[in-house]
Design a protein around this motif. Sequence first.
Motif, PDB file in Angstrom:
ATOM      1  N   GLY A   1       0.808  -1.208   0.000  1.00  9.22           N
ATOM      2  CA  GLY A   1       0.000   0.000   0.000  1.00  9.22           C
ATOM      3  C   GLY A   1       0.840   1.257   0.000  1.00  9.22           C
ATOM      4  O   GLY A   1       0.535   2.236  -0.696  1.00  9.22           O
ATOM      5  N   LYS A   2       1.928   1.246   0.751  1.00  6.54           N
ATOM      6  CA  LYS A   2       2.768   2.437   0.861  1.00  6.54           C
ATOM      7  C   LYS A   2       3.348   2.860  -0.488  1.00  6.54           C
ATOM      8  O   LYS A   2       3.387   4.058  -0.804  1.00  6.54           O
ATOM      9  CB  LYS A   2       3.908   2.187   1.852  1.00  6.54           C
ATOM     10  CG  LYS A   2       3.479   2.120   3.307  1.00  6.54           C
ATOM     11  CD  LYS A   2       4.680   1.812   4.191  1.00  6.54           C
ATOM     12  CE  LYS A   2       4.293   1.613   5.633  1.00  6.54           C
ATOM     13  NZ  LYS A   2       5.462   1.273   6.481  1.00  6.54           N
ATOM     14  N   VAL A   3       3.823   1.877  -1.284  1.00  9.11           N
ATOM     15  CA  VAL A   3       4.443   2.258  -2.557  1.00  9.11           C
ATOM     16  C   VAL A   3       3.421   2.851  -3.516  1.00  9.11           C
ATOM     17  O   VAL A   3       3.775   3.655  -4.392  1.00  9.11           O
ATOM     18  CB  VAL A   3       5.167   1.077  -3.238  1.00  9.11           C
ATOM     19  CG1 VAL A   3       6.383   0.666  -2.438  1.00  9.11           C
ATOM     20  CG2 VAL A   3       4.241  -0.099  -3.475  1.00  9.11           C
ATOM     21  N   GLN A   4       2.154   2.493  -3.356  1.00  9.61           N
ATOM     22  CA  GLN A   4       1.123   3.051  -4.234  1.00  9.61           C
ATOM     23  C   GLN A   4       0.598   4.381  -3.702  1.00  9.61           C
ATOM     24  O   GLN A   4       0.329   5.303  -4.474  1.00  9.61           O
ATOM     25  CB  GLN A   4      -0.012   2.038  -4.406  1.00  9.61           C
ATOM     26  CG  GLN A   4       0.452   0.778  -5.128  1.00  9.61           C
ATOM     27  CD  GLN A   4      -0.615  -0.269  -5.256  1.00  9.61           C
ATOM     28  OE1 GLN A   4      -1.499  -0.189  -6.111  1.00  9.61           O
ATOM     29  NE2 GLN A   4      -0.557  -1.286  -4.401  1.00  9.61           N
ATOM     30  N   LEU A   5       0.469   4.500  -2.388  1.00  7.18           N
ATOM     31  CA  LEU A   5       0.054   5.779  -1.802  1.00  7.18           C
ATOM     32  C   LEU A   5       1.111   6.853  -2.046  1.00  7.18           C
ATOM     33  O   LEU A   5       0.778   8.024  -2.274  1.00  7.18           O
ATOM     34  CB  LEU A   5      -0.186   5.612  -0.307  1.00  7.18           C
ATOM     35  CG  LEU A   5      -1.408   4.778   0.089  1.00  7.18           C
ATOM     36  CD1 LEU A   5      -1.377   4.462   1.580  1.00  7.18           C
ATOM     37  CD2 LEU A   5      -2.706   5.506  -0.267  1.00  7.18           C
ATOM     38  N   ALA A   6       2.371   6.461  -1.998  1.00 12.01           N
ATOM     39  CA  ALA A   6       3.459   7.423  -2.198  1.00 12.01           C
ATOM     40  C   ALA A   6       3.456   8.006  -3.600  1.00 12.01           C
ATOM     41  O   ALA A   6       4.017   9.082  -3.837  1.00 12.01           O
ATOM     42  CB  ALA A   6       4.801   6.765  -1.911  1.00 12.01           C
TER      43      ALA A   6
ATOM     44  N   GLU B   1       2.868  11.332   6.552  1.00 11.51           N
ATOM     45  CA  GLU B   1       3.485  12.100   5.475  1.00 11.51           C
ATOM     46  C   GLU B   1       4.990  11.866   5.417  1.00 11.51           C
ATOM     47  O   GLU B   1       5.578  11.771   4.331  1.00 11.51           O
ATOM     48  CB  GLU B   1       3.170  13.583   5.656  1.00 11.51           C
ATOM     49  CG  GLU B   1       1.692  13.911   5.414  1.00 11.51           C
ATOM     50  CD  GLU B   1       1.371  15.378   5.678  1.00 11.51           C
ATOM     51  OE1 GLU B   1       2.236  16.080   6.258  1.00 11.51           O
ATOM     52  OE2 GLU B   1       0.258  15.813   5.306  1.00 11.51           O
ATOM     53  N   ALA B   2       5.622  11.766   6.593  1.00  5.90           N
ATOM     54  CA  ALA B   2       7.066  11.514   6.632  1.00  5.90           C
ATOM     55  C   ALA B   2       7.384  10.140   6.063  1.00  5.90           C
ATOM     56  O   ALA B   2       8.352   9.972   5.307  1.00  5.90           O
ATOM     57  CB  ALA B   2       7.572  11.623   8.072  1.00  5.90           C
ATOM     58  N   GLU B   3       6.568   9.150   6.391  1.00  6.23           N
ATOM     59  CA  GLU B   3       6.783   7.796   5.883  1.00  6.23           C
ATOM     60  C   GLU B   3       6.649   7.756   4.362  1.00  6.23           C
ATOM     61  O   GLU B   3       7.483   7.162   3.666  1.00  6.23           O
ATOM     62  CB  GLU B   3       5.776   6.845   6.526  1.00  6.23           C
ATOM     63  CG  GLU B   3       5.843   5.415   6.034  1.00  6.23           C
ATOM     64  CD  GLU B   3       7.047   4.651   6.546  1.00  6.23           C
ATOM     65  OE1 GLU B   3       7.261   3.506   6.100  1.00  6.23           O
ATOM     66  OE2 GLU B   3       7.791   5.209   7.382  1.00  6.23           O
ATOM     67  N   LEU B   4       5.614   8.386   3.828  1.00  5.80           N
ATOM     68  CA  LEU B   4       5.410   8.363   2.385  1.00  5.80           C
ATOM     69  C   LEU B   4       6.477   9.165   1.650  1.00  5.80           C
ATOM     70  O   LEU B   4       6.857   8.821   0.526  1.00  5.80           O
ATOM     71  CB  LEU B   4       4.010   8.881   2.040  1.00  5.80           C
ATOM     72  CG  LEU B   4       2.849   8.013   2.534  1.00  5.80           C
ATOM     73  CD1 LEU B   4       1.510   8.587   2.094  1.00  5.80           C
ATOM     74  CD2 LEU B   4       2.987   6.569   2.055  1.00  5.80           C
ATOM     75  N   ARG B   5       6.995  10.217   2.272  1.00  4.32           N
ATOM     76  CA  ARG B   5       8.118  10.956   1.670  1.00  4.32           C
ATOM     77  C   ARG B   5       9.347  10.059   1.544  1.00  4.32           C
ATOM     78  O   ARG B   5      10.035  10.058   0.528  1.00  4.32           O
ATOM     79  CB  ARG B   5       8.463  12.195   2.512  1.00  4.32           C
ATOM     80  CG  ARG B   5       7.634  13.424   2.223  1.00  4.32           C
ATOM     81  CD  ARG B   5       8.297  14.690   2.745  1.00  4.32           C
ATOM     82  NE  ARG B   5       8.584  14.613   4.178  1.00  4.32           N
ATOM     83  CZ  ARG B   5       7.729  14.962   5.136  1.00  4.32           C
ATOM     84  NH1 ARG B   5       6.532  15.412   4.815  1.00  4.32           N
ATOM     85  NH2 ARG B   5       8.081  14.879   6.401  1.00  4.32           N
ATOM     86  N   ASP B   6       9.602   9.284   2.605  1.00  2.00           N
ATOM     87  CA  ASP B   6      10.746   8.372   2.574  1.00  2.00           C
ATOM     88  C   ASP B   6      10.571   7.314   1.488  1.00  2.00           C
ATOM     89  O   ASP B   6      11.517   6.974   0.779  1.00  2.00           O
ATOM     90  CB  ASP B   6      10.912   7.696   3.940  1.00  2.00           C
ATOM     91  CG  ASP B   6      11.436   8.641   5.001  1.00  2.00           C
ATOM     92  OD1 ASP B   6      11.930   9.723   4.633  1.00  2.00           O
ATOM     93  OD2 ASP B   6      11.334   8.315   6.205  1.00  2.00           O
ATOM     94  N   VAL B   7       9.380   6.773   1.387  1.00  2.00           N
ATOM     95  CA  VAL B   7       9.100   5.759   0.362  1.00  2.00           C
ATOM     96  C   VAL B   7       9.299   6.352  -1.027  1.00  2.00           C
ATOM     97  O   VAL B   7       9.902   5.733  -1.911  1.00  2.00           O
ATOM     98  CB  VAL B   7       7.664   5.214   0.514  1.00  2.00           C
ATOM     99  CG1 VAL B   7       7.292   4.319  -0.667  1.00  2.00           C
ATOM    100  CG2 VAL B   7       7.519   4.447   1.821  1.00  2.00           C
ATOM    101  N   ARG B   8       8.803   7.552  -1.216  1.00  2.00           N
ATOM    102  CA  ARG B   8       8.931   8.226  -2.510  1.00  2.00           C
ATOM    103  C   ARG B   8      10.401   8.440  -2.867  1.00  2.00           C
ATOM    104  O   ARG B   8      10.803   8.267  -4.021  1.00  2.00           O
ATOM    105  CB  ARG B   8       8.179   9.559  -2.446  1.00  2.00           C
ATOM    106  CG  ARG B   8       7.784  10.144  -3.783  1.00  2.00           C
ATOM    107  CD  ARG B   8       6.924  11.376  -3.588  1.00  2.00           C
ATOM    108  NE  ARG B   8       5.667  11.069  -2.928  1.00  2.00           N
ATOM    109  CZ  ARG B   8       5.302  11.558  -1.744  1.00  2.00           C
ATOM    110  NH1 ARG B   8       6.101  12.397  -1.093  1.00  2.00           N
ATOM    111  NH2 ARG B   8       4.137  11.221  -1.210  1.00  2.00           N
ATOM    112  N   ALA B   9      11.200   8.810  -1.873  1.00  2.00           N
ATOM    113  CA  ALA B   9      12.619   9.086  -2.119  1.00  2.00           C
ATOM    114  C   ALA B   9      13.403   7.808  -2.389  1.00  2.00           C
ATOM    115  O   ALA B   9      14.289   7.781  -3.249  1.00  2.00           O
ATOM    116  CB  ALA B   9      13.212   9.822  -0.923  1.00  2.00           C
ATOM    117  N   ARG B  10      13.069   6.716  -1.664  1.00  2.00           N
ATOM    118  CA  ARG B  10      13.802   5.460  -1.819  1.00  2.00           C
ATOM    119  C   ARG B  10      13.374   4.669  -3.038  1.00  2.00           C
ATOM    120  O   ARG B  10      14.166   3.961  -3.646  1.00  2.00           O
ATOM    121  CB  ARG B  10      13.587   4.570  -0.586  1.00  2.00           C
ATOM    122  CG  ARG B  10      14.210   5.042   0.698  1.00  2.00           C
ATOM    123  CD  ARG B  10      14.158   3.919   1.731  1.00  2.00           C
ATOM    124  NE  ARG B  10      12.818   3.387   1.897  1.00  2.00           N
ATOM    125  CZ  ARG B  10      12.053   3.571   2.964  1.00  2.00           C
ATOM    126  NH1 ARG B  10      12.513   4.313   3.964  1.00  2.00           N
ATOM    127  NH2 ARG B  10      10.848   3.050   3.046  1.00  2.00           N
ATOM    128  N   GLY B  11      12.074   4.742  -3.340  1.00  2.00           N
ATOM    129  CA  GLY B  11      11.535   3.932  -4.424  1.00  2.00           C
ATOM    130  C   GLY B  11      11.067   2.567  -3.976  1.00  2.00           C
ATOM    131  O   GLY B  11      10.712   1.726  -4.814  1.00  2.00           O
TER     132      GLY B  11
END
Length: 265
Positions: free
Chosen positions: A145-150, A181-191
């Motif tokens: 879910g996180k990779v898609q929400l990000a 929001e912090a978690e999804l930012r990290d996911v977005r940055a890492r891929g």
Amino acid sequence: MPRTGTGPDFIEALARGLEVITAFRPGSPAMSLTEVAAATGLARPTARRILLTLEELGYVRAAERGYRLTPRVLDLGVAYVQSMGLWDVARPHLERLVERTGESCSIAQLDGSDIVYVARVSVPKIVSLAVHVGTRFPALATSLGKVQLAALPPDEVDAVLAERTRSGLTARWQPTRAEREAELRDVRARGWALTDEQLTLGIRSVAAPLRDGTGRVIAGVNVNCHAAETSLELLLDHHLPLLLQAAGDISADFARLHAVPHARA
């Protein structure tokens, strides 16, 4: 499921029929007419007519306690997966990933505030997560879910997560808005995304996004394991690179599939 639509083309009878089908949930494999009427809020005569229609179409059958769904209901979901061609594209990569990691691997898509599993290759384990095609989990507490929400704009994330989960589960991790929001930012940055016992005790996984030919995220693919059997170091140092390679290969194959012109005789 809304029983009244927003326009004159809304077919209330179809909505009621789908509502009856989805009334059959885990723990309720067989339901009496009274139970179906109560679960859907429909009048007994209406529920009876719908059940009889579904029985004639082969989607339900009479049972000792009333009615049961038949395997034909799976056609509704399978048609969705097959129409995308995602499983045919992903299967060899998913099987290879399972062989190389020794862990179960899955593909899921975002549906409201949940993820829904659309493909899975599992391995027998002493301790395992009960997952099959069609299983729902709250999206934010899962790596899939996180990779898609990000990949969504922030206002769209708010709208998606405002929807009520239909998974029947309450995740262990209940973040504040700032934490989310912090978690999804990290996911977005890492891929890629990690969840470590955030959904439920003992379950950890890593996931990567699957993309179409335009770069749009269409699903997520993960490696799932139990904390008692697989360390976080092994998951990140060994399984994650293999997962990222598989996700790239699946996305590339899916993009190539949809780039080929299709002719129908």
